[in-house]
Scaffold this motif. Structure first.
Motif, PDB file in Angstrom:
ATOM      1  N   ALA A  25       4.181   7.187   9.928  1.00 13.47           N
ATOM      2  CA  ALA A  25       3.550   8.003   8.897  1.00 13.47           C
ATOM      3  C   ALA A  25       3.867   7.468   7.501  1.00 13.47           C
ATOM      4  CB  ALA A  25       3.994   9.452   9.041  1.00 13.47           C
ATOM      5  N   ALA A  26       5.150   7.035   7.314  1.00 15.61           N
ATOM      6  CA  ALA A  26       5.528   6.496   6.015  1.00 15.61           C
ATOM      7  C   ALA A  26       4.759   5.212   5.710  1.00 15.61           C
ATOM      8  CB  ALA A  26       7.028   6.247   5.983  1.00 15.61           C
ATOM      9  N   LEU A  27       4.549   4.368   6.749  1.00 11.73           N
ATOM     10  CA  LEU A  27       3.795   3.137   6.545  1.00 11.73           C
ATOM     11  C   LEU A  27       2.343   3.446   6.152  1.00 11.73           C
ATOM     12  CD1 LEU A  27       3.799   0.042   6.696  1.00 11.73           C
ATOM     13  CD2 LEU A  27       3.187   0.245   9.118  1.00 11.73           C
ATOM     14  N   SER A  28       1.745   4.437   6.797  1.00 10.37           N
ATOM     15  CA  SER A  28       0.356   4.813   6.448  1.00 10.37           C
ATOM     16  C   SER A  28       0.281   5.363   5.040  1.00 10.37           C
ATOM     17  CB  SER A  28      -0.163   5.835   7.453  1.00 10.37           C
ATOM     18  OG  SER A  28      -0.135   5.311   8.763  1.00 10.37           O
ATOM     19  N   THR A  29       1.272   6.224   4.705  1.00 10.52           N
ATOM     20  CA  THR A  29       1.263   6.811   3.365  1.00 10.52           C
ATOM     21  C   THR A  29       1.457   5.743   2.294  1.00 10.52           C
ATOM     22  OG1 THR A  29       2.144   8.857   4.296  1.00 10.52           O
ATOM     23  CG2 THR A  29       2.324   8.552   1.917  1.00 10.52           C
ATOM     24  N   GLU A  30       2.344   4.792   2.542  1.00  4.57           N
ATOM     25  CA  GLU A  30       2.581   3.733   1.577  1.00  4.57           C
ATOM     26  C   GLU A  30       1.337   2.867   1.382  1.00  4.57           C
ATOM     27  OE1 GLU A  30       4.538   1.610  -1.262  1.00  4.57           O
ATOM     28  OE2 GLU A  30       5.135   3.481  -0.284  1.00  4.57           O
ATOM     29  N   ARG A  31       0.609   2.632   2.505  1.00 15.00           N
ATOM     30  CA  ARG A  31      -0.621   1.837   2.375  1.00 15.00           C
ATOM     31  C   ARG A  31      -1.663   2.571   1.533  1.00 15.00           C
ATOM     32  NH1 ARG A  31      -3.704  -1.559   1.442  1.00 15.00           N
ATOM     33  NH2 ARG A  31      -1.798  -2.055   0.320  1.00 15.00           N
ATOM     34  N   ALA A  32      -1.766   3.887   1.714  1.00 18.03           N
ATOM     35  CA  ALA A  32      -2.724   4.669   0.930  1.00 18.03           C
ATOM     36  C   ALA A  32      -2.330   4.677  -0.540  1.00 18.03           C
ATOM     37  CB  ALA A  32      -2.801   6.088   1.474  1.00 18.03           C
ATOM     38  N   ARG A  33      -1.016   4.844  -0.808  1.00 19.56           N
ATOM     39  CA  ARG A  33      -0.588   4.833  -2.206  1.00 19.56           C
ATOM     40  C   ARG A  33      -0.824   3.472  -2.855  1.00 19.56           C
ATOM     41  NH1 ARG A  33       5.190   8.073  -1.563  1.00 19.56           N
ATOM     42  NH2 ARG A  33       4.261  10.143  -1.183  1.00 19.56           N
ATOM     43  N   SER A  34      -0.624   2.423  -2.117  1.00 18.81           N
ATOM     44  CA  SER A  34      -0.876   1.085  -2.656  1.00 18.81           C
ATOM     45  C   SER A  34      -2.370   0.902  -2.974  1.00 18.81           C
ATOM     46  CB  SER A  34      -0.415   0.017  -1.658  1.00 18.81           C
ATOM     47  OG  SER A  34       0.982   0.118  -1.422  1.00 18.81           O
ATOM     48  N   LEU A  35      -3.201   1.451  -2.098  1.00 16.17           N
ATOM     49  CA  LEU A  35      -4.642   1.362  -2.341  1.00 16.17           C
ATOM     50  C   LEU A  35      -5.026   2.098  -3.616  1.00 16.17           C
ATOM     51  CD1 LEU A  35      -7.462   0.532  -1.395  1.00 16.17           C
ATOM     52  CD2 LEU A  35      -7.541   2.632  -0.026  1.00 16.17           C
ATOM     53  N   PHE A  36      -4.471   3.297  -3.816  1.00 14.18           N
ATOM     54  CA  PHE A  36      -4.764   4.055  -5.030  1.00 14.18           C
ATOM     55  C   PHE A  36      -4.246   3.333  -6.271  1.00 14.18           C
ATOM     56  CE2 PHE A  36      -4.573   8.052  -2.218  1.00 14.18           C
ATOM     57  CZ  PHE A  36      -5.894   7.851  -1.840  1.00 14.18           C
ATOM     58  N   SER A  37      -3.072   2.766  -6.148  1.00 15.89           N
ATOM     59  CA  SER A  37      -2.491   2.040  -7.275  1.00 15.89           C
ATOM     60  C   SER A  37      -3.339   0.826  -7.632  1.00 15.89           C
ATOM     61  CB  SER A  37      -1.069   1.620  -6.952  1.00 15.89           C
ATOM     62  OG  SER A  37      -0.508   0.865  -8.011  1.00 15.89           O
TER      63      SER A  37
END
Length: 787
Positions: free
Chosen positions: A311-323
């Protein structure tokens, strides 16, 4: 004026500045087009970049607003699905644990509804903020969440099957993943679109692993799984391994790739792989399903260890995309600022270059402009005026060709050649105009004399051989053709600006005028005349009106079926006299009528006449209508043909004091002089138009057309004089009121003494024979018309 001098010092600053400003403005206008195009391109590019930036900002705002609630809701639904499956399978799950998990799911669902505006989630009528919740994946998630309470009751009561309950949770999670993909990963930027693929694939892979956990939970303590559940487990294992290998790992940035590698080498992940391989390899098929190996007992502990990391890996990927989207939007905005600045600087540079080039060109063109204006406004008009007066031209006053090589000198030489060509053209035009006037005058004079002699010869032949009916019919035909030739010569006079000679001295009745106009037409027997009112026309306009009506009647007979009638009727109207000519010709379009009426209502230049030589009749009618102040309009008739309506003004009508006799010219009227056109150097001698004598008939010619007897049709032609030495006498005319009783007769004016008739007895007998034959023919036609 002396010839063009070499370039000298510039003109005084004040005058030069006045002319330079106007010319500079013209040159600057020529440079405006590329400048505006450049500015437009810059504006369009900037607008496109700003639109992309705004789209990225909107995606970023939507992701920050709905991305976290969607991920949290997905995690809670996955956990509730696993707990529900375990409780259904008989695993030791307490009521408190189930209640707490459902409360956590409800809180996540409420937060999602609040941020997305998908309604209360009762499942009956979800509503959004101005939109249908069923539209889009976010609305679909809201609709499915409305069914959550019902499926919980089914799970508590063990109603239906476990696959149905688990399938509901899986369907909601699928909609969440699709909503994330539809709302946040369809970016216009190709790099961001490529970067969004591993984020969506991570959510899908995490869901596949969660479905493995649910499938093993459904096996329960007995470790026995239904065939459908075992198939779903295998699908989940294959799908998430494919996603990690193909769509996730190759696209992860280095930092996230390191976190993923660290996860895959952990004990929990290795335990996961070992249990998956054991289930695939060591399962046993039973009569009720599939028996799983004992290794599955280690799955819950391992799953609770690596699932938070996934879940943390998915969340980090989404945050990176937004950034990255935020950074990309900032780059686009910066690019827009640089584009606007660079475009503005380029526009300023172009403007400066245009100003410099304009000033350089103007310094050389100013002197040429001054000399050109002087020649065009003073020298050339004086030369043209001298040529028109037939005076010689001073060649030294014209500019000379000097053979210069520079561009401005070439323009000066070109202007000198233009002036020379213009002067030569005016000189040749003046000579040709003078010669053509003499030529046209001679041709018209000779042709008019020939026509006059031809008419006189035809009359002599009619008088001499009138007893031969066949020969008389041919003479009638020849007479009609000659009359047509005379009308064409009159057309030439009219188009040249002259007038038709008119020998009439007395008013003419409208009925006689219609008969005279009809006699001018070759196929006059098809014309049916109807004079509905008693009226007379002024003598000076008789020939012009007759010619106008003859042209319209000739056009109507030529463009209508050979056996059809052409009706001409005249009646008094408020504006004067209305004459309507109606035929049965072919249909004409509205555009065709508009074009013909335009020719009738305006006098075109002679260049237009040359292009429409086959339609000169319309131009002649237009010129006559303009001279008579009459209105001629062509329109479609009710029978499908064409109707020509002529409105003659009341000033052309004579006062109706009685029944006037038709105008009869004197014998010397045939040599009356026609008007002289303005451009002709000498008068043109043409025979004057002669009115037709009134033919006697059983009926009044104002009510019906008078039939022409076959033995003597020449009696109704307007080409024969009314009184001529040795000619056959006119037919007797009826006397008004002779058929009334004595009490009804009114006072009669004394009959004028016409003198002794010089006709021979044989001529009188022939005239009466013609009259009797015409009477019998009319009676036969009237009898045939009776039912």
């Amino acid at each position: 004026m002396s010839a063009m001098a070499p370039e000298g010092p510039p003109s005084p600053p004040t005058a030069r500045r006045r002319r330079t400003v106007r010319l500079r403005t013209m040159l600057v206008c020529l440079a405006v087009v590329p400048t505006v195009a450049m500015g437009t391109q810059t504006a369009v590019t900037a607008q496109r970049l700003l639109a992309r930036s705004e789209h990225l900002r909107a995606d970023l705002e939507a992701g920050e607003r709905l991305g976290v609630p969607l991920v949290g809701l997905m995690n809670e639904l996955q956990a509730e699905r696993a707990v529900t499956a375990a409780r259904w399978a008989g695993s030791p799950v307490s009521d408190d644990a189930l209640r707490d998990q459902r409360s956590a799911t409800d809180r996540a669902a409420a937060e999602f509804r609040r941020l997305s505006g998908t309604g209360s989630g009762d499942g009956t009528q979800p509503s959004g903020q101005g939109q249908d919740p069923g539209e889009g994946r976010v609305g679909a998630v809201g609709v499915r969440l409305g069914l959550l309470a019902g499926y919980r009751k089914r799970a508590d009561a063990h109603t239906g099957s476990a696959e149905q309950v688990v399938g509901y949770y899986s369907g909601v999670i699928d909609d969440i993943i699709r909503a994330y993909q539809d709302e946040f990963s369809h970016s216009e930027d190709a790099e961001l679109a490529q970067e969004s693929r591993p984020a969506v694939s991570l959510f899908s892979a995490t869901e596949m692993v969660a479905r493995e956990d649910t499938a093993l939970a459904l096996a329960g303590p007995s470790r026995e799984l239904a065939a459908t559940g075992f198939s779903q487990f295998l699908d989940a294992v294959g799908t998430h391994r494919y996603l990690y290998t193909t769509w996730i790992v190759p696209y992860l940035p280095p930092a996230e790739r390191a976190a993923y590698d660290k996860l895959t080498v952990s004990d929990a992940w290795q335990t996961k792989l070992r249990i998956e391989n054991a289930v695939i390899a060591n399962h046993k098929d039973t009569a009720t399903g599939v028996k799983l190996p004992a290794d599955v007992a280690e799955w819950p502990a391992a799953y609770r260890t690596f699932s938070p990391q996934l879940a943390a890996l998915s969340t980090e990927r989404a945050r990176s995309l937004f950034s990255d989207a935020d950074a990309k939007a900032g780059e686009l905005e910066t690019e827009v600022f640089w584009l606007i600045g660079a475009g503005g600087a380029a526009l300023l540079l172009v403007s400066a270059v245009v100003v410099l080039i304009t000033r350089s060109v103007l310094r050389r063109l100013d002197r040429l402009h001054t000399r050109t204006v002087a020649i065009a406004e003073k020298t050339l008009p004086d030369v043209v005026a001298r040529l028109q007066r037939g005076e010689p031209v001073d060649e030294d006053a014209l500019p000379a060709v000097r053979g210069r090589q520079d561009e401005v000198g070439q323009i000066a030489d070109a202007f000198a050649r233009v002036v020379a060509a213009s002067v030569d053209g005016h000189r040749q035009l003046a000579a040709e105009r003078h010669g053509f006037g003499l030529f046209a005058s001679g041709i018209a004079s000779r042709t008019g004399n020939l026509v006059s002699r031809q008419l006189s010869l035809t009359e002599d032949l009619q008088d001499t051989f009138g007893h031969d009916e066949a020969l008389l019919a041919q003479l009638m035909r020849s007479d009609q053709l000659t009359v047509g030739m005379r009308r064409q010569i009159e057309n030439l006079l009219i188009l040249a600006g002259g007038e038709i000679p008119d020998p009439h001295t007395d008013p003419m009745r409208v009925a006689d005028l219609l008969r005279e106009a009809a006699a001018e037409v070759e196929d006059f027997r098809r014309i049916e005349r109807q004079a509905l009112d008693e009226a007379s026309v002024q003598p000076h306009a008789i020939s012009q009106i007759s010619h106008l009506l003859a042209e319209l009647l000739d056009n109507a007979t030529r463009f209508s079926p050979p056996r059809s009638k052409v009706v001409v009727r005249a009646e008094l109207v408020a504006d004067g006299l209305s004459v309507e000519i109606e035929d049965r010709g072919p249909r004409v379009s509205h555009a065709g009528y508009a074009a013909m009426n335009e020719r009738l209502h305006s006098a075109p230049p002679y260049s237009v006449l040359a292009e429409n030589a086959h339609r000169l009749g319309l131009f002649v009618v237009g010129h006559l209508a303009e001279q008579l102040q009459a209105r001629v309009t062509l329109r479609r008739s009710v029978y499908g043909g064409t109707a020509a309506v002529v409105i003659l003004p009341g000033a052309l009508l004579a006062s109706t004091g009685g029944d006037p006799e038709p105008a009869r010219p004197s014998p010397s009227s045939s040599s009356s002089r026609p008007p002289r056109p303005d451009h002709a150097p000498a008068p043109v001698s043409l025979p004057a138009r002669e009115p037709a004598p009134r033919a006697a008939a059983p009926t009044d010619p104002a009510d019906a057309p008078a039939p022409v007897p076959a033995a003597g049709p020449g009696r109704a032609l307007p080409t024969r004089p009314a009184a001529r030495a040795g000619a056959r006498p006119a037919l007797p005319e009826r006397v008004p009121q002779t058929h009334l009783t004595r009490q009804l007769r009114g006072p009669r004016a004394p009959e004028p003494d016409t003198g002794r008739d010089a006709a021979t007895p044989e001529e009188v007998a022939d005239a009466w024979a013609d009259y009797e034959e015409g009477t019998k023919k009319v009676e036969a036609e009237l009898g045939a018309d009776q039912p």
